[in-house]
Design a protein around this motif. Structure first.
Motif, PDB file in Angstrom:
ATOM      1  N   ARG A 167      12.393  83.882  36.316  1.00  0.00           N
ATOM      2  CA  ARG A 167      12.737  82.414  35.894  1.00  0.00           C
ATOM      3  C   ARG A 167      14.067  82.531  35.537  1.00  0.00           C
ATOM      4  O   ARG A 167      15.060  81.755  36.063  1.00  0.00           O
ATOM      5  CB  ARG A 167      12.056  81.932  34.588  1.00  0.00           C
ATOM      6  CG  ARG A 167      12.076  80.710  34.421  1.00  0.00           C
ATOM      7  CD  ARG A 167      11.686  79.809  35.809  1.00  0.00           C
ATOM      8  NE  ARG A 167      12.473  78.441  35.816  1.00  0.00           N
ATOM      9  CZ  ARG A 167      12.182  76.770  35.026  1.00  0.00           C
ATOM     10  NH1 ARG A 167      10.872  77.344  35.409  1.00  0.00           N
ATOM     11  NH2 ARG A 167      12.479  75.961  35.131  1.00  0.00           N
ATOM     12  N   ASP A 219      17.164  80.179  37.805  1.00  0.00           N
ATOM     13  CA  ASP A 219      18.007  79.634  36.828  1.00  0.00           C
ATOM     14  C   ASP A 219      19.344  79.506  37.248  1.00  0.00           C
ATOM     15  O   ASP A 219      19.788  78.527  37.267  1.00  0.00           O
ATOM     16  CB  ASP A 219      17.239  79.469  35.455  1.00  0.00           C
ATOM     17  CG  ASP A 219      16.187  78.583  35.253  1.00  0.00           C
ATOM     18  OD1 ASP A 219      15.507  78.138  36.103  1.00  0.00           O
ATOM     19  OD2 ASP A 219      15.592  79.111  34.065  1.00  0.00           O
ATOM     20  N   ARG A 229      19.824  75.486  39.618  1.00  0.00           N
ATOM     21  CA  ARG A 229      20.675  75.070  38.486  1.00  0.00           C
ATOM     22  C   ARG A 229      20.219  73.959  37.489  1.00  0.00           C
ATOM     23  O   ARG A 229      20.689  73.858  36.326  1.00  0.00           O
ATOM     24  CB  ARG A 229      22.175  75.352  39.078  1.00  0.00           C
ATOM     25  CG  ARG A 229      22.320  76.357  38.778  1.00  0.00           C
ATOM     26  CD  ARG A 229      23.991  77.322  39.917  1.00  0.00           C
ATOM     27  NE  ARG A 229      24.445  77.105  38.352  1.00  0.00           N
ATOM     28  CZ  ARG A 229      25.258  77.725  37.573  1.00  0.00           C
ATOM     29  NH1 ARG A 229      24.677  78.706  37.758  1.00  0.00           N
ATOM     30  NH2 ARG A 229      26.017  77.279  36.763  1.00  0.00           N
ATOM     31  N   THR A 253      18.063  71.030  35.259  1.00  0.00           N
ATOM     32  CA  THR A 253      17.117  71.393  34.397  1.00  0.00           C
ATOM     33  C   THR A 253      16.360  69.674  34.033  1.00  0.00           C
ATOM     34  O   THR A 253      17.362  68.964  33.421  1.00  0.00           O
ATOM     35  CB  THR A 253      17.447  71.987  32.905  1.00  0.00           C
ATOM     36  OG1 THR A 253      17.392  73.658  33.333  1.00  0.00           O
ATOM     37  CG2 THR A 253      16.191  72.062  32.069  1.00  0.00           C
ATOM     38  N   PRO A 254      15.410  69.942  33.821  1.00  0.00           N
ATOM     39  CA  PRO A 254      13.913  70.696  34.184  1.00  0.00           C
ATOM     40  C   PRO A 254      14.236  70.829  35.748  1.00  0.00           C
ATOM     41  O   PRO A 254      14.987  70.231  37.272  1.00  0.00           O
ATOM     42  CB  PRO A 254      12.215  69.877  34.245  1.00  0.00           C
ATOM     43  CG  PRO A 254      13.432  68.184  33.920  1.00  0.00           C
ATOM     44  CD  PRO A 254      14.429  68.334  33.883  1.00  0.00           C
ATOM     45  N   TRP A 255      13.423  71.868  36.388  1.00  0.00           N
ATOM     46  CA  TRP A 255      13.402  71.666  38.090  1.00  0.00           C
ATOM     47  C   TRP A 255      12.990  70.026  38.663  1.00  0.00           C
ATOM     48  O   TRP A 255      11.953  69.973  38.189  1.00  0.00           O
ATOM     49  CB  TRP A 255      12.266  72.669  38.432  1.00  0.00           C
ATOM     50  CG  TRP A 255      13.203  74.383  38.523  1.00  0.00           C
ATOM     51  CD1 TRP A 255      14.297  74.644  37.807  1.00  0.00           C
ATOM     52  CD2 TRP A 255      12.458  75.091  38.706  1.00  0.00           C
ATOM     53  NE1 TRP A 255      14.394  75.902  38.308  1.00  0.00           N
ATOM     54  CE2 TRP A 255      13.402  76.239  38.467  1.00  0.00           C
ATOM     55  CE3 TRP A 255      10.861  75.619  39.163  1.00  0.00           C
ATOM     56  CZ2 TRP A 255      13.348  77.921  38.770  1.00  0.00           C
ATOM     57  CZ3 TRP A 255      10.877  77.258  39.209  1.00  0.00           C
ATOM     58  CH2 TRP A 255      11.552  77.816  39.243  1.00  0.00           C
TER      59      TRP A 255
END
Length: 298
Positions: free
Chosen positions: A180, A184, A189, A191-193
């Motif tokens: 992860r 990331d 990139r 957040t969240p995915w």
């Protein structure tokens, strides 16, 4: 939110079925954009935002490649079954079955990029444009760049990756946590995915047959049948107008994408400064503008 599909279903592919969805109206006067997902062994979900191109007048076709998503699953097939040629045949079959073989554009993301490039080398009469997004032309080059990016990870992360790869314990929590860290930085990139990306991510691991066979346990540890595959020597055969897309922080680094730019005549390259492997999710507005500009130019 992506617009609702105008059609969904499956088409026969030999004795199997390929699942597809259409957004917009095929045959409306503009070429259909066929979204070809990565993996091999992912699904269409993480590319759903491309359906917004239908709002600008271009119908969009998504599909799940054989072995995953809504298409026929074949977990008992051996490695020899899963070939580049199989997926090339499936793509050609889909375009023909949907009646768009005389007017279409291919958008190939990650593994979908070299797959679409290989398709373009056959000079299909109806192929109007090619988009190669975040994609390798050579897996040996990809692996060299993965080694470089891995070397930049924190020492404890690198050691955890090496330890579990040596033991083959790819499903351990420690390995997944170390993986992860890479994802990331170089895959997504945000957040969240985003939900669409998570959907495809989970689909791979619900049935990893194709991904594990052709790629490997993750993006940066390619030990599958594609590890030596390259299309670099044949890229000059492509005469379709071509757009290249990559992110500044992409696992598809400039060295990975460079062969396309060097060898496809007239290829245009757009780098997304705030993105990694998924500019269509990480910089959606700029992505949409770049895509519509390219489509208008065809």
């Amino acid at each position: 939110m992506s617009p609702d599909p105008s059609a969904k279903g499956t088409v026969p592919f030999g004795e199997y079925r390929t699942w597809y969805r259409v957004t917009g109206e095929l045959g409306s006067g503009r070429p259909a954009v066929v979204a070809v997902h990565g993996g091999p062994g992912s699904t269409h979900d993480y590319l759903l935002s491309l359906a917004r191109l239908a709002e600008d007048g271009w119908p969009v076709v998504h599909y799940d490649q054989l072995g995953n998503g809504g298409s026929t699953h074949l977990p008992d097939k051996d490695a020899e079954f899963w070939t580049v040629e199989l997926f090339l045949a499936e793509l050609a079959n889909l375009v023909d079955r949907l009646g768009i073989a005389d007017d279409y554009v291919l958008y190939g993301q990650s593994w979908g990029g070299p797959l679409c490039a290989r398709h373009a080398m056959t000079h299909p009469d109806g192929l109007r444009g090619l988009v190669v997004a975040n994609a390798p032309a050579s897996y040996p080059i990809w692996l060299r760049e993965m080694a470089r990016l891995r070397a930049e990870l924190p020492p404890d992360t690198r050691q955890a990756l090496l330890r579990h790869e040596a033991a083959g314990t790819y499903d351990s929590e420690e390995y997944l946590a170390a993986m992860r860290v890479f994802y990331d930085r170089h895959v997504c990139r945000l957040t969240p995915w985003p939900r669409d990306f998570l959907s495809s991510f989970m689909e791979i691991y619900n049935d990893p047959t194709v991904y594990y066979t052709m790629n490997g346990p993750n993006e940066f540890h390619v030990i599958g049948s594609l590890k030596d595959w390259s299309i670099v020597d044949d890229l000059h055969l492509i005469d379709t107008p071509t757009l290249l897309i990559s992110g500044r922080h992409d696992e598809a680094t400039p060295a990975v994408v460079q062969p396309y730019h060097d060898r496809i005549p007239g290829a245009r390259w757009e780098i997304f400064e705030e993105s990694s492997h998924l500019p269509h999710l990480e910089e959606p507005e700029r992505f949409r503008q770049v895509m519509t500009d390219f489509l208008k130019s065809l």
